[in-house]
Motif scaffolding. Structure first.
Motif, PDB file in Angstrom:
ATOM      1  N   ALA A  35      28.426  29.989  38.911  1.00  0.00           N
ATOM      2  CA  ALA A  35      28.877  28.980  37.949  1.00  0.00           C
ATOM      3  C   ALA A  35      27.705  28.654  37.034  1.00  0.00           C
ATOM      4  O   ALA A  35      26.571  28.492  37.504  1.00  0.00           O
ATOM      5  CB  ALA A  35      29.375  27.724  38.657  1.00  0.00           C
ATOM      6  N   ILE A  36      27.981  28.568  35.735  1.00  0.00           N
ATOM      7  CA  ILE A  36      26.960  28.332  34.721  1.00  0.00           C
ATOM      8  C   ILE A  36      27.307  27.056  33.956  1.00  0.00           C
ATOM      9  O   ILE A  36      28.482  26.805  33.663  1.00  0.00           O
ATOM     10  CB  ILE A  36      26.870  29.510  33.716  1.00  0.00           C
ATOM     11  CG1 ILE A  36      26.826  30.844  34.455  1.00  0.00           C
ATOM     12  CG2 ILE A  36      25.674  29.341  32.791  1.00  0.00           C
ATOM     13  CD1 ILE A  36      25.592  31.088  35.235  1.00  0.00           C
ATOM     14  N   GLY A  37      26.300  26.267  33.651  1.00  0.00           N
ATOM     15  CA  GLY A  37      26.495  25.065  32.848  1.00  0.00           C
ATOM     16  C   GLY A  37      25.462  24.979  31.742  1.00  0.00           C
ATOM     17  O   GLY A  37      24.287  25.307  31.952  1.00  0.00           O
ATOM     18  N   LEU A  38      25.901  24.577  30.546  1.00  0.00           N
ATOM     19  CA  LEU A  38      25.013  24.397  29.405  1.00  0.00           C
ATOM     20  C   LEU A  38      25.455  23.168  28.634  1.00  0.00           C
ATOM     21  O   LEU A  38      26.627  22.789  28.659  1.00  0.00           O
ATOM     22  CB  LEU A  38      25.040  25.607  28.452  1.00  0.00           C
ATOM     23  CG  LEU A  38      24.867  27.007  28.989  1.00  0.00           C
ATOM     24  CD1 LEU A  38      26.215  27.630  29.349  1.00  0.00           C
ATOM     25  CD2 LEU A  38      24.185  27.897  27.945  1.00  0.00           C
ATOM     26  N   ARG A  39      24.519  22.555  27.915  1.00  0.00           N
ATOM     27  CA  ARG A  39      24.883  21.440  27.053  1.00  0.00           C
ATOM     28  C   ARG A  39      24.068  21.494  25.770  1.00  0.00           C
ATOM     29  O   ARG A  39      22.935  21.984  25.741  1.00  0.00           O
ATOM     30  CB  ARG A  39      24.681  20.099  27.748  1.00  0.00           C
ATOM     31  CG  ARG A  39      23.239  19.672  27.951  1.00  0.00           C
ATOM     32  CD  ARG A  39      23.188  18.257  28.495  1.00  0.00           C
ATOM     33  NE  ARG A  39      21.830  17.803  28.776  1.00  0.00           N
ATOM     34  CZ  ARG A  39      21.048  17.200  27.885  1.00  0.00           C
ATOM     35  NH1 ARG A  39      21.484  17.008  26.638  1.00  0.00           N
ATOM     36  NH2 ARG A  39      19.843  16.791  28.224  1.00  0.00           N
ATOM     37  N   SER A  40      24.671  21.005  24.713  1.00  0.00           N
ATOM     38  CA  SER A  40      24.002  20.873  23.423  1.00  0.00           C
ATOM     39  C   SER A  40      24.023  19.400  23.033  1.00  0.00           C
ATOM     40  O   SER A  40      24.348  18.535  23.855  1.00  0.00           O
ATOM     41  CB  SER A  40      24.704  21.736  22.374  1.00  0.00           C
ATOM     42  OG  SER A  40      26.010  21.241  22.114  1.00  0.00           O
ATOM     43  N   ALA A  41      23.716  19.110  21.783  1.00  0.00           N
ATOM     44  CA  ALA A  41      23.736  17.727  21.333  1.00  0.00           C
ATOM     45  C   ALA A  41      25.154  17.182  21.207  1.00  0.00           C
ATOM     46  O   ALA A  41      25.342  15.967  21.183  1.00  0.00           O
ATOM     47  CB  ALA A  41      23.021  17.619  19.986  1.00  0.00           C
ATOM     48  N   ALA A  73      32.424  22.305  38.169  1.00  0.00           N
ATOM     49  CA  ALA A  73      32.526  23.690  38.617  1.00  0.00           C
ATOM     50  C   ALA A  73      31.944  23.754  40.021  1.00  0.00           C
ATOM     51  O   ALA A  73      30.944  23.099  40.314  1.00  0.00           O
ATOM     52  CB  ALA A  73      31.761  24.626  37.682  1.00  0.00           C
ATOM     53  N   ILE A  74      32.555  24.537  40.898  1.00  0.00           N
ATOM     54  CA  ILE A  74      32.175  24.549  42.308  1.00  0.00           C
ATOM     55  C   ILE A  74      31.614  25.911  42.706  1.00  0.00           C
ATOM     56  O   ILE A  74      31.941  26.940  42.116  1.00  0.00           O
ATOM     57  CB  ILE A  74      33.374  24.180  43.218  1.00  0.00           C
ATOM     58  CG1 ILE A  74      34.431  25.298  43.160  1.00  0.00           C
ATOM     59  CG2 ILE A  74      33.955  22.856  42.807  1.00  0.00           C
ATOM     60  CD1 ILE A  74      35.575  25.095  44.129  1.00  0.00           C
ATOM     61  N   ALA A  75      30.760  25.896  43.734  1.00  0.00           N
ATOM     62  CA  ALA A  75      30.268  27.112  44.376  1.00  0.00           C
ATOM     63  C   ALA A  75      30.054  26.784  45.842  1.00  0.00           C
ATOM     64  O   ALA A  75      29.289  25.862  46.170  1.00  0.00           O
ATOM     65  CB  ALA A  75      28.967  27.593  43.741  1.00  0.00           C
ATOM     66  N   GLY A  76      30.739  27.490  46.722  1.00  0.00           N
ATOM     67  CA  GLY A  76      30.649  27.208  48.143  1.00  0.00           C
ATOM     68  C   GLY A  76      32.018  27.083  48.771  1.00  0.00           C
ATOM     69  O   GLY A  76      32.972  27.771  48.379  1.00  0.00           O
ATOM     70  N   LEU A  77      32.142  26.192  49.755  1.00  0.00           N
ATOM     71  CA  LEU A  77      33.400  26.014  50.484  1.00  0.00           C
ATOM     72  C   LEU A  77      34.400  25.230  49.638  1.00  0.00           C
ATOM     73  O   LEU A  77      34.143  24.078  49.271  1.00  0.00           O
ATOM     74  CB  LEU A  77      33.149  25.284  51.800  1.00  0.00           C
ATOM     75  CG  LEU A  77      32.202  25.978  52.795  1.00  0.00           C
ATOM     76  CD1 LEU A  77      32.049  25.140  54.050  1.00  0.00           C
ATOM     77  CD2 LEU A  77      32.727  27.361  53.138  1.00  0.00           C
ATOM     78  N   THR A  78      35.541  25.846  49.366  1.00  0.00           N
ATOM     79  CA  THR A  78      36.546  25.200  48.522  1.00  0.00           C
ATOM     80  C   THR A  78      37.127  23.957  49.191  1.00  0.00           C
ATOM     81  O   THR A  78      37.441  22.978  48.506  1.00  0.00           O
ATOM     82  CB  THR A  78      37.668  26.196  48.205  1.00  0.00           C
ATOM     83  OG1 THR A  78      37.108  27.396  47.674  1.00  0.00           O
ATOM     84  CG2 THR A  78      38.639  25.616  47.188  1.00  0.00           C
ATOM     85  N   HIS A 159      21.929  25.229  33.664  1.00  0.00           N
ATOM     86  CA  HIS A 159      21.686  25.505  35.076  1.00  0.00           C
ATOM     87  C   HIS A 159      22.744  26.480  35.581  1.00  0.00           C
ATOM     88  O   HIS A 159      23.805  26.653  34.956  1.00  0.00           O
ATOM     89  CB  HIS A 159      21.727  24.220  35.893  1.00  0.00           C
ATOM     90  CG  HIS A 159      21.115  24.354  37.253  1.00  0.00           C
ATOM     91  ND1 HIS A 159      19.835  24.818  37.458  1.00  0.00           N
ATOM     92  CD2 HIS A 159      21.614  24.092  38.494  1.00  0.00           C
ATOM     93  CE1 HIS A 159      19.556  24.815  38.746  1.00  0.00           C
ATOM     94  NE2 HIS A 159      20.628  24.391  39.399  1.00  0.00           N
ATOM     95  N   SER A 160      22.441  27.110  36.726  1.00  0.00           N
ATOM     96  CA  SER A 160      23.381  28.034  37.363  1.00  0.00           C
ATOM     97  C   SER A 160      23.277  27.887  38.869  1.00  0.00           C
ATOM     98  O   SER A 160      22.193  27.622  39.409  1.00  0.00           O
ATOM     99  CB  SER A 160      23.098  29.484  36.947  1.00  0.00           C
ATOM    100  OG  SER A 160      21.817  29.879  37.388  1.00  0.00           O
ATOM    101  N   ILE A 161      24.402  28.082  39.557  1.00  0.00           N
ATOM    102  CA  ILE A 161      24.454  28.046  41.013  1.00  0.00           C
ATOM    103  C   ILE A 161      25.351  29.181  41.474  1.00  0.00           C
ATOM    104  O   ILE A 161      26.120  29.742  40.697  1.00  0.00           O
ATOM    105  CB  ILE A 161      24.982  26.696  41.551  1.00  0.00           C
ATOM    106  CG1 ILE A 161      26.390  26.409  41.006  1.00  0.00           C
ATOM    107  CG2 ILE A 161      24.044  25.563  41.211  1.00  0.00           C
ATOM    108  CD1 ILE A 161      27.026  25.145  41.595  1.00  0.00           C
ATOM    109  N   GLY A 162      25.246  29.514  42.767  1.00  0.00           N
ATOM    110  CA  GLY A 162      26.094  30.557  43.315  1.00  0.00           C
ATOM    111  C   GLY A 162      25.358  31.873  43.493  1.00  0.00           C
ATOM    112  O   GLY A 162      24.136  31.965  43.357  1.00  0.00           O
ATOM    113  N   ALA A 163      26.141  32.909  43.803  1.00  0.00           N
ATOM    114  CA  ALA A 163      25.580  34.225  44.081  1.00  0.00           C
ATOM    115  C   ALA A 163      24.918  34.816  42.835  1.00  0.00           C
ATOM    116  O   ALA A 163      25.460  34.733  41.735  1.00  0.00           O
ATOM    117  CB  ALA A 163      26.686  35.159  44.580  1.00  0.00           C
ATOM    118  N   ARG A 164      23.750  35.392  43.041  1.00  0.00           N
ATOM    119  CA  ARG A 164      22.974  36.044  41.970  1.00  0.00           C
ATOM    120  C   ARG A 164      22.729  35.108  40.791  1.00  0.00           C
ATOM    121  O   ARG A 164      22.661  35.543  39.639  1.00  0.00           O
ATOM    122  CB  ARG A 164      23.675  37.329  41.499  1.00  0.00           C
ATOM    123  CG  ARG A 164      23.685  38.418  42.554  1.00  0.00           C
ATOM    124  CD  ARG A 164      24.397  39.658  42.069  1.00  0.00           C
ATOM    125  NE  ARG A 164      25.821  39.420  41.932  1.00  0.00           N
ATOM    126  CZ  ARG A 164      26.704  39.481  42.913  1.00  0.00           C
ATOM    127  NH1 ARG A 164      26.302  39.792  44.132  1.00  0.00           N
ATOM    128  NH2 ARG A 164      27.979  39.249  42.721  1.00  0.00           N
TER     129      ARG A 164
END
Length: 309
Positions: A35-41, A73-78, A159-164
């Protein structure tokens, strides 16, 4: 990963000052899809890679709406994600009913962080095996937070979380200075490029495995692709793009990279698969030859050889 008597519960510290049950929960997050997250102004964006448990199963849902101004956004046990997301919804609903206003994003994230931290110091409970990327918007602008099973929550530009996820972090660290003043299409393209880096070599981003969530004012280049723009898009609320809705976004991203808009064709994928199969077939005779050579060395001497000696 046996740690003697220091990993039997989550309240015993090891001599190194670690809680191994919490570390195991963090490993569960790393096993989830990226899962990927980004923010701008002006905007905050989430991008996720969906998984399927089999050919007969649908792809797993990775984006959850909490309120009009917050989503995760989730990563792990649903199953753990379902419990925590319901708790977040209750907090958001209570704020609207008691105070008549949306709950501040930071307070909402801190609430679930406190809930997760409580499980790390009470005997008989286990840490939650799920991590969140939380995007939201309030009077101070868009926000991106990461929540971990250790009970911590931090705000990020990207930021990013999860596999790879480390591959995605490398891309984000190299390009994060462009995010602050990027428009929505450019922000999504950066996110898709980072998400693409988490894929295996024989996998590609498609409408089936890609999900996108957006918070912020509508952008004609993105929201205008829908046949009927949603009310959430017109108001800048949290909205999710999945399946055929992301086709136009993926085409624009491939076009920006100089790739075919339709993505890798079936013929190209067949060629790649054939090359891999050919490499495997070529390797097989080598192994057989090695086995034959080894067998010839171990062959017992013939009668003639004995007589010669």
């Amino acid at each position: 990963m046996f740690r003697n008597s220091y990993d039997s519960d989550n309240t015993t510290f090891s001599p190194q000052g670690k809680l191994h049950q919490v570390e195991y929960a963090l490993e569960a997050v790393k096993q989830g899809s990226a899962a990927i997250g980004l923010r701008s102004a002006t905007h905050a964006v989430l991008l996720t890679l969906k998984r399927s448990t089999g050919e007969l199963a649908t792809y797993q849902k990775k984006l959850i709406r909490i309120d009009d101004h917050v989503g995760i956004a989730i990563a792990g046990l649903t199953s753990d994600a379902r419990v925590l997301s319901n708790s977040m919804r209750q907090q958001a609903m209570s704020s609207r009913m008691l105070y008549g206003r949306p709950i501040p994003v930071a307070r909402l994230v801190q609430g679930i962080a406190d809930k997760a931290q409580n499980n790390t110091q009470v005997y008989g409970r286990r840490p939650y095996g799920v991590g969140f990327l939380v995007i939201g918007q309030d009077e101070t602008g868009p926000h991106l937070y990461e929540f971990s099973p250790a009970g911590t929550a931090f705000e990020y530009y990207a930021h990013s979380i999860g596999a790879r996820s480390q591959s995605a972090k490398t891309y984000l660290e190299e390009n994060y200075e462009q995010f602050e003043h990027a428009d929505l299409p450019a922000l999504i393209n950066h996110g898709l490029s980072a998400l693409h880096d988490t894929l295996q070599q024989d996998k590609h981003l498609s409408t089936a495995n890609t999900s996108i969530a957006i918070i912020g004012p509508p952008a004609e280049a993105v929201d205008g692709q829908a046949a009927v723009p949603s009310g959430a898009a017109r108001r800048g609320f949290f909205r999710v793009w999945e399946n055929d809705d992301v086709d136009g976004v993926l085409r624009a991203w491939r076009r920006s990279r100089g790739e075919p808009e339709d993505g890798p064709s079936e013929q190209e994928e067949a060629v790649e698969g054939g090359e891999a199969a050919a490499a495997g077939v070529a390797a097989a005779p080598s192994a057989e030859q090695a086995q034959t050579a080894e067998g010839s060395e171990n062959t017992p001497p013939t009668e003639g050889d004995v007589n010669m000696e």
